[in-house]
Design a protein around this motif. Structure first.
Motif, PDB file in Angstrom:
ATOM      1  N   GLU A   1       0.828  -1.208   0.000  1.00  0.00           N
ATOM      2  CA  GLU A   1       0.000   0.000   0.000  1.00  0.00           C
ATOM      3  C   GLU A   1       0.859   1.252   0.000  1.00  0.00           C
ATOM      4  O   GLU A   1       0.573   2.233  -0.704  1.00  0.00           O
ATOM      5  N   GLU A   2       1.929   1.227   0.796  1.00  0.00           N
ATOM      6  CA  GLU A   2       2.758   2.421   0.958  1.00  0.00           C
ATOM      7  C   GLU A   2       3.651   2.691  -0.253  1.00  0.00           C
ATOM      8  O   GLU A   2       4.211   3.788  -0.379  1.00  0.00           O
ATOM      9  N   LEU A   3       3.809   1.722  -1.129  1.00  0.00           N
ATOM     10  CA  LEU A   3       4.616   1.910  -2.330  1.00  0.00           C
ATOM     11  C   LEU A   3       3.675   2.249  -3.486  1.00  0.00           C
ATOM     12  O   LEU A   3       3.398   1.430  -4.363  1.00  0.00           O
ATOM     13  N   ALA A   4       3.205   3.485  -3.480  1.00  0.00           N
ATOM     14  CA  ALA A   4       2.192   3.929  -4.436  1.00  0.00           C
ATOM     15  C   ALA A   4       2.824   4.236  -5.789  1.00  0.00           C
ATOM     16  O   ALA A   4       4.043   4.453  -5.889  1.00  0.00           O
ATOM     17  N   PRO A   5       2.025   4.253  -6.851  1.00  0.00           N
ATOM     18  CA  PRO A   5       2.550   4.655  -8.158  1.00  0.00           C
ATOM     19  C   PRO A   5       3.287   5.995  -8.079  1.00  0.00           C
ATOM     20  O   PRO A   5       2.814   6.945  -7.441  1.00  0.00           O
ATOM     21  N   GLY A   6       4.455   6.036  -8.707  1.00  0.00           N
ATOM     22  CA  GLY A   6       5.304   7.218  -8.642  1.00  0.00           C
ATOM     23  C   GLY A   6       6.436   7.076  -7.646  1.00  0.00           C
ATOM     24  O   GLY A   6       7.403   7.847  -7.685  1.00  0.00           O
ATOM     25  N   THR A   7       6.345   6.074  -6.755  1.00  0.00           N
ATOM     26  CA  THR A   7       7.410   5.814  -5.791  1.00  0.00           C
ATOM     27  C   THR A   7       8.556   5.061  -6.456  1.00  0.00           C
ATOM     28  O   THR A   7       8.328   4.208  -7.313  1.00  0.00           O
ATOM     29  N   PHE A   8       9.775   5.387  -6.071  1.00  0.00           N
ATOM     30  CA  PHE A   8      10.946   4.652  -6.530  1.00  0.00           C
ATOM     31  C   PHE A   8      11.408   3.734  -5.398  1.00  0.00           C
ATOM     32  O   PHE A   8      11.438   4.142  -4.233  1.00  0.00           O
ATOM     33  N   VAL A   9      11.753   2.499  -5.742  1.00  0.00           N
ATOM     34  CA  VAL A   9      12.209   1.525  -4.750  1.00  0.00           C
ATOM     35  C   VAL A   9      13.626   1.083  -5.093  1.00  0.00           C
ATOM     36  O   VAL A   9      13.873   0.568  -6.190  1.00  0.00           O
ATOM     37  N   LEU A  10      14.546   1.282  -4.161  1.00  0.00           N
ATOM     38  CA  LEU A  10      15.911   0.799  -4.327  1.00  0.00           C
ATOM     39  C   LEU A  10      15.934  -0.643  -3.839  1.00  0.00           C
ATOM     40  O   LEU A  10      16.033  -0.922  -2.649  1.00  0.00           O
ATOM     41  N   VAL A  11      15.806  -1.552  -4.778  1.00  0.00           N
ATOM     42  CA  VAL A  11      15.680  -2.981  -4.472  1.00  0.00           C
ATOM     43  C   VAL A  11      16.976  -3.518  -3.864  1.00  0.00           C
ATOM     44  O   VAL A  11      18.069  -3.094  -4.240  1.00  0.00           O
ATOM     45  N   ASP A  12      16.853  -4.465  -2.907  1.00  0.00           N
ATOM     46  CA  ASP A  12      18.064  -5.101  -2.400  1.00  0.00           C
ATOM     47  C   ASP A  12      18.032  -6.622  -2.486  1.00  0.00           C
ATOM     48  O   ASP A  12      19.043  -7.277  -2.222  1.00  0.00           O
ATOM     49  N   GLN A  13      16.875  -7.204  -2.869  1.00  0.00           N
ATOM     50  CA  GLN A  13      16.789  -8.644  -3.035  1.00  0.00           C
ATOM     51  C   GLN A  13      15.897  -8.992  -4.233  1.00  0.00           C
ATOM     52  O   GLN A  13      15.076  -8.171  -4.658  1.00  0.00           O
ATOM     53  N   PHE A  14      16.089 -10.200  -4.754  1.00  0.00           N
ATOM     54  CA  PHE A  14      15.319 -10.671  -5.905  1.00  0.00           C
ATOM     55  C   PHE A  14      14.811 -12.093  -5.665  1.00  0.00           C
ATOM     56  O   PHE A  14      15.475 -12.893  -4.988  1.00  0.00           O
ATOM     57  N   ILE A  15      13.667 -12.386  -6.237  1.00  0.00           N
ATOM     58  CA  ILE A  15      13.206 -13.761  -6.405  1.00  0.00           C
ATOM     59  C   ILE A  15      13.004 -13.959  -7.901  1.00  0.00           C
ATOM     60  O   ILE A  15      12.244 -13.220  -8.528  1.00  0.00           O
ATOM     61  N   ASP A  16      13.697 -14.932  -8.444  1.00  0.00           N
ATOM     62  CA  ASP A  16      13.687 -15.146  -9.889  1.00  0.00           C
ATOM     63  C   ASP A  16      12.676 -16.225 -10.265  1.00  0.00           C
ATOM     64  O   ASP A  16      12.871 -17.401  -9.972  1.00  0.00           O
ATOM     65  N   ARG A  17      11.581 -15.801 -10.910  1.00  0.00           N
ATOM     66  CA  ARG A  17      10.560 -16.750 -11.382  1.00  0.00           C
ATOM     67  C   ARG A  17      10.545 -16.828 -12.908  1.00  0.00           C
ATOM     68  O   ARG A  17       9.597 -17.339 -13.490  1.00  0.00           O
ATOM     69  N   THR A  18      11.589 -16.317 -13.550  1.00  0.00           N
ATOM     70  CA  THR A  18      11.681 -16.464 -15.007  1.00  0.00           C
ATOM     71  C   THR A  18      12.126 -17.895 -15.321  1.00  0.00           C
ATOM     72  O   THR A  18      12.767 -18.553 -14.496  1.00  0.00           O
ATOM     73  N   PHE A  19      11.796 -18.367 -16.518  1.00  0.00           N
ATOM     74  CA  PHE A  19      12.102 -19.761 -16.826  1.00  0.00           C
ATOM     75  C   PHE A  19      12.530 -20.000 -18.271  1.00  0.00           C
ATOM     76  O   PHE A  19      12.884 -21.117 -18.623  1.00  0.00           O
ATOM     77  N   ALA A  20      12.524 -18.987 -19.110  1.00  0.00           N
ATOM     78  CA  ALA A  20      12.818 -19.200 -20.530  1.00  0.00           C
ATOM     79  C   ALA A  20      13.975 -18.337 -21.016  1.00  0.00           C
ATOM     80  O   ALA A  20      14.010 -17.921 -22.166  1.00  0.00           O
TER      81      ALA A  20
END
Length: 293
Positions: A92-111
């Motif tokens: 909820e708090e990460l509304a459109p227009g917010t920038f997030v400096l990511v520090d972790q990933f979960i990879d669900r890509t497969f191709a």
């Protein structure tokens, strides 16, 4: 010397303000680079900008040759990558227009091809801390000076796409503790680590995915409107980060990003595939013998 590579996501297909600007077509043994790379100087720093979807947004997330892109940036001497990506929000708090400096990933890509290494030359790099905290510090500093709404920390769920999530998927990823969702930062972050390039992701929120009761399903028309606003802020962020990196880039990254391959190669030298080693001349030349790379 530091060289900043900028990977522009959806809505960010060019960068302005570059001195000595020129477009460079880089050939990679791994495949076709998304587009010409625009080089120049920004805030006293050498910069190389690549729109990962290509200008005109020609490439779908699964159609991007991530290995070619990272290899091409490495060949241009890039030491640090700032990845700018559109994303959906699970909070909820990460509304459109917010920038997030990511520090972790979960990879669900497969191709997608996810490594430069493989049979004949095996390597295993650590992805425990996939984002360079030193580069992240500069992003936070730059965002603060600009007054940008930047949230530090968060888990990015990388989905295969190109379709958006079902509501069931959206709720599942929320239950996992994910914060944002996108389609392009994997395997990009893994490949940057293998190439010993410091990497940081700024995920630019465009929507609430489809979990939010007060917001409808994700629609491209709505996303594009937010994309355009985010793109302007993203370009401003790059301009603010460049002089900070020019002034503060150490000779070696104290987070160890630029030495990720020190203990990663496991195939014995005598058993290594010479053809694969030759393709790794830019990515892994530092740890391969001269006759291998």
């Amino acid at each position: 010397m530091a060289v900043l590579g900028v990977l522009g996501g959806s809505g960010l297909y060019d960068i302005d303000g570059l001195e000595d600007r020129r477009a460079v077509a880089v050939e990679s043994p791994w495949g076709e680079v998304s587009d010409e790379i625009v080089t120049g100087r920004l805030g006293g720093l050498d910069v190389a900008f690549l729109p990962r979807h290509g200008r005109g947004h020609r490439l779908a997330p699964g159609g991007i040759d991530y290995r070619a892109n990272i290899d091409a940036l490495k060949r241009l001497g890039v030491t640090d990558i700032l990845s700018l990506s559109a994303c959906g929000s699970f909070r909820e708090e990460l509304a459109p227009g917010t920038f997030v400096l990511v520090d972790q990933f979960i990879d669900r890509t497969f191709a997608r091809e996810k490594s430069f290494f493989g049979n004949g030359l095996v390597a295993h790099v650590s992805m425990a801390e996939p984002v360079c905290g030193r580069l992240g510090d500069l992003v936070v500093q730059a965002a603060g000076a600009l007054g940008l709404a930047l949230h530090r920390g968060g888990t990015y769920l990388a989905m295969e796409g190109p379709q958006f999530s079902s509501r069931a998927e959206s709720e599942l990823y929320r239950s996992w503790g994910c914060d944002v969702i996108g389609m392009t930062n994997m395997p990009e972050a893994k490949l940057a680590r293998e190439a010993e390039i410091c990497y940081a992701t700024v995920a630019m929120v465009t929507d609430y995915d489809c979990w939010h009761d007060d917001h409808g399903a994700v629609e491209v028309a709505t996303i594009v409107e937010v994309l355009n606003r985010n793109a302007d802020a993203g370009r401003a962020l790059v301009k603010a980060v460049a002089p900070l990196l020019a002034a503060e880039r150490p000779a070696a990254c104290h987070k160890g990003c630029d030495h990720a391959l020190d203990h990663a190669l496991i195939t014995a030298p005598a058993a290594r595939d010479k053809g694969l080693a030759a393709k790794l001349d830019a990515v892994a030349g530092r740890v391969l013998s001269p006759r291998e790379s």
